[in-house]
Design a protein around this motif. Sequence first.
Motif, PDB file in Angstrom:
ATOM      1  N   ASN A 109      10.300  -0.317 -10.420  1.00 28.79           N
ATOM      2  CA  ASN A 109      10.795   1.013 -10.033  1.00 28.79           C
ATOM      3  C   ASN A 109      11.892   1.510 -10.969  1.00 28.79           C
ATOM      4  O   ASN A 109      12.070   2.718 -11.145  1.00 28.79           O
ATOM      5  N   LYS A 205       2.070   1.826 -10.001  1.00 23.39           N
ATOM      6  CA  LYS A 205       2.745   2.998  -9.427  1.00 23.39           C
ATOM      7  C   LYS A 205       1.974   3.543  -8.235  1.00 23.39           C
ATOM      8  O   LYS A 205       2.529   3.803  -7.166  1.00 23.39           O
ATOM      9  N   LYS A 208       2.155   1.310  -5.306  1.00 23.18           N
ATOM     10  CA  LYS A 208       3.526   1.088  -4.824  1.00 23.18           C
ATOM     11  C   LYS A 208       3.881  -0.399  -4.899  1.00 23.18           C
ATOM     12  O   LYS A 208       4.447  -0.984  -3.971  1.00 23.18           O
ATOM     13  N   ASN A 210       6.067  -3.113  -6.365  1.00 19.78           N
ATOM     14  CA  ASN A 210       7.378  -3.244  -6.995  1.00 19.78           C
ATOM     15  C   ASN A 210       7.917  -4.645  -6.795  1.00 19.78           C
ATOM     16  O   ASN A 210       8.007  -5.156  -5.694  1.00 19.78           O
TER      17      ASN A 210
END
Length: 956
Positions: A109, A205, A208, A210
């Motif tokens: 992120n 991305k 999501k 991370n």
Amino acid sequence: MKYIYSLIDKDKLKKKANLKDDEKNIVKKWEFYNIDKNKEKKDKSKINGTEVFWNLGKKAENLKELYEQGFNVPDFSVVTDTYFKEVILKDIRDYFEKKGEYGEISDWNSIFYNEGHKEKKITETIMELIEEKKLQEDFLTELGEVVEEGKYYAVRSSSIEEDSKAFSFAGQFETFLYVKKEEMEEKIKKIWNSSFSPHIMEYRKKGKINNEINVPAVIIQEMVNPEKAGVAFSVNPINGNSDEMVISGVFGLGTGIVDGDEDGDLYIYSKSTGKVNKEIKTKNIRQVMDFEAKKIKREVINTEEEVLTGEELSKLAESIMDIEKYYKSPQDMEWAFEGGKLYILQSRPITTLEKSGEEKDLNETNTIIWDNSNIVESYPEITLPLTFSFIKGAYSSVYKQFSKVVGVPEKVMLSYQPIYDNMLGLLKGRVYYNLLNWYKLLLLFPNAKNNSKFMEQMMGVKKELSQEALKENIIEAEGTMSLFEKVRGKLEKIRAGTSLFINMFFIEGKAKKFYALINENLYNKKYNLKKMDIVELKKYYTYLENKFLNKWDIPIINDFLVMIWFGISKKLTEKYVGENPEEVHNILIAQKGEDMVSVEPSKYMEKLGNIIRSSPYLQKEIEDIIGSEGTLSENLKKKADLEKITTNEEFNRIFTEYMEKFGDRTVHELKLESFTLRENPLFFLKMAYSISRSSMEKVHMERDISREQEKIFEGLKIGGLRKYILKKSINYAKKFIKLRENLRYERTKVFGMVRNIMKEMAVHLKKADIITDERDIFYLTLWEVFGVIDGVTVDTDLREIVRLRKKQYEKYENSHVLPDRFLTRGFLGEDFYYEDLTVRNYGEENKLTEGKLKGTGCSKGIVKGKVRVVLNPMNTQIEEGDIVVTKSTDPSWVMVFPLISGLIVEKGSLLSHSAIISREMNIPAIVGVTGATSLLKTGDYIQFDGSTGVIRKINS
């Protein structure tokens, strides 16, 4: 070794590593850790005071596990991410910290949401830094120890982000083939760099994803140069069938299949039967390794030769099942054969199958185990709705009544109502036991623990159940009961146990009263079905239902006593008899068939066969009748026609007597939709004629079973009391088995009357233009038929219901048959997911290994002869001396038995009809031979032993 783990040669590696003794264990004992979002699991081991954080990734973890489980995996080493984290990532962070314009680079992120949207510039810079970075000497030293000069390697990623249950990075990272030692450093860097490529960053991305910035571990694996290779799925990924594994293979490398460029041979392999369906393709191209050019060479072959031999397919299938068993989940695998040796190149979960299961949102609490064990004798193949709706209600009523007899408290029975109502299920048109409910029911009865084992023997269940909450209904009921009710319930159970014990001595007398009740109400002249209107027919049906189903305690009590005494006598035989106790028990419980109604039809057949044999004119008459089978059913519909079927009065008299007594007996006689012998006597006449041409008259009755039994008891080296107890248990088992067969005949009469009532109702429904054809009634349920009489049906267009059901049942007829035993969860709609349980239960019993097959021997004798596979004796011409192989039998098959020399049955137990009648008629027989009708073919020559259950193929 700090940065690399190797499975090439551990002993050699330890020597090269030159570690101290207490440090060598680090090489042997290593751990991987998985990153879950921002969490890490770290190995706290240290080498020279430095912590080692191994990250192997899912692919390497799987390869390591396969290796440790004994599967043949090409030698490999794993470059963990330790060096990247300790050296390269530190330098990258230092670089960006000095720059000062991007902030701290910590997790993904911090790149995705960097101020000014500079993520592209950041990732490009990171990739440049990795590519330019010179690797330190200690890392290169370790790399040199696991990579040899002149060898070729496959270098590929093994990221913790790949092949996980949450998401898959399959095919996203770089893979390199034909890599030599001098190129290894460059390729490792390229795989590290692929973690920062634009498409991977976009994938993270959108998903999501991370966690701390990382790179994949790198697998360095020695390349094999296979003659044949491909992919395999341990379950069918298209339809979710867990019994089917799907294997695809080509000549040469498997890259063509993996990339989708080449269409290989397709094998659908059944785990339960070993049966293989093949689709052999024309293979146009063979891809092979060109080591000099360092690329894949494409050779034109244009061959239809099958890729896998039978031995290779078996070896591969066995490995696939073992791998699936180890991981306890469906697997997607890559495999190769080089020099006749099987290599497993990769195994990972079938993620698409798991997603499909998630989309179905199955209710995990609705777990049901279905088993067709001995019910397949009564309801083989497709069963139509009218029959199922009748038997479902009958089972509920009868076992609820039996619960009263054995003293089950009212509140427990109320809690058990869902159990009573769901003893059976209808899945894709076929009848199954709801096995969990049968076990739950047994908990209500005396001596429940032993009874469950006895039930398994009686039903032919291959494996007992465990780990299921079978007591939930009792616990629920007892929670609403007062202390007084609980105590009274226990006293009632004791009373019931005593009552069952007393019934042992009086049940034969009670059975005679039961026979009288049946005859009095079924054949009462005041009930003329032809003269009744549809309302009167319904009232008569309800009257019979109340009269019989509410007084069906004698047959059920006797079934219970059969189960108990067969189990006890078998247990005692195993205890007191040294060698072959099962064979000895089969001999001891055999009977001559005297006063057993099931054997009577064969005696009639022999009488009629003798009459035909003695009269050439009658022979010609019977031949003409059989030859005119197209008009036979029309000509012989009326009873008067049956009485004058030939000009031979003696033949007609015995024939008519048989039809009066056994006219409702037929193949699949408990299905209301089946044609009875009275409706179509052609099968009966054909069998009588065949027996008249036979030279086997009385051959099956020559055995003196009583003398054999006496010899067994004389030879037992046990005390007098034990011998007496064993004899008593055997006699009780024989007594109740004989009574069971006779009571089954009474059941046939009741089913025959229900069939006749329904047929007369069909006449009225057709006249009223509610159905098109009289036989349409069998596609309706009882409540639908009665609903249009009482005005309570929701769907009144019965024509449309019949049309849709006929279409659906046609689909069932042509679709694959469900396993003998399987598990379902959640809703059971049109396309439900199931788990096949036959594989783990039946093991190797269903494989024809070295020309040998095995089942449960149930009737003594060694026989040689020609196989005839018979699914329905009405449709197959059985010849004298045939060894009949079939899925199941019912009482009507007794007409066939005088002709055959042996019997092999897929289904059934030692108490099934096949076993009992073959013992009484001295016909060698084996039951429970899974897959027999597929593994043995008509015309095969075999020898089998009815004692041991062993079947062998022989030359004719």
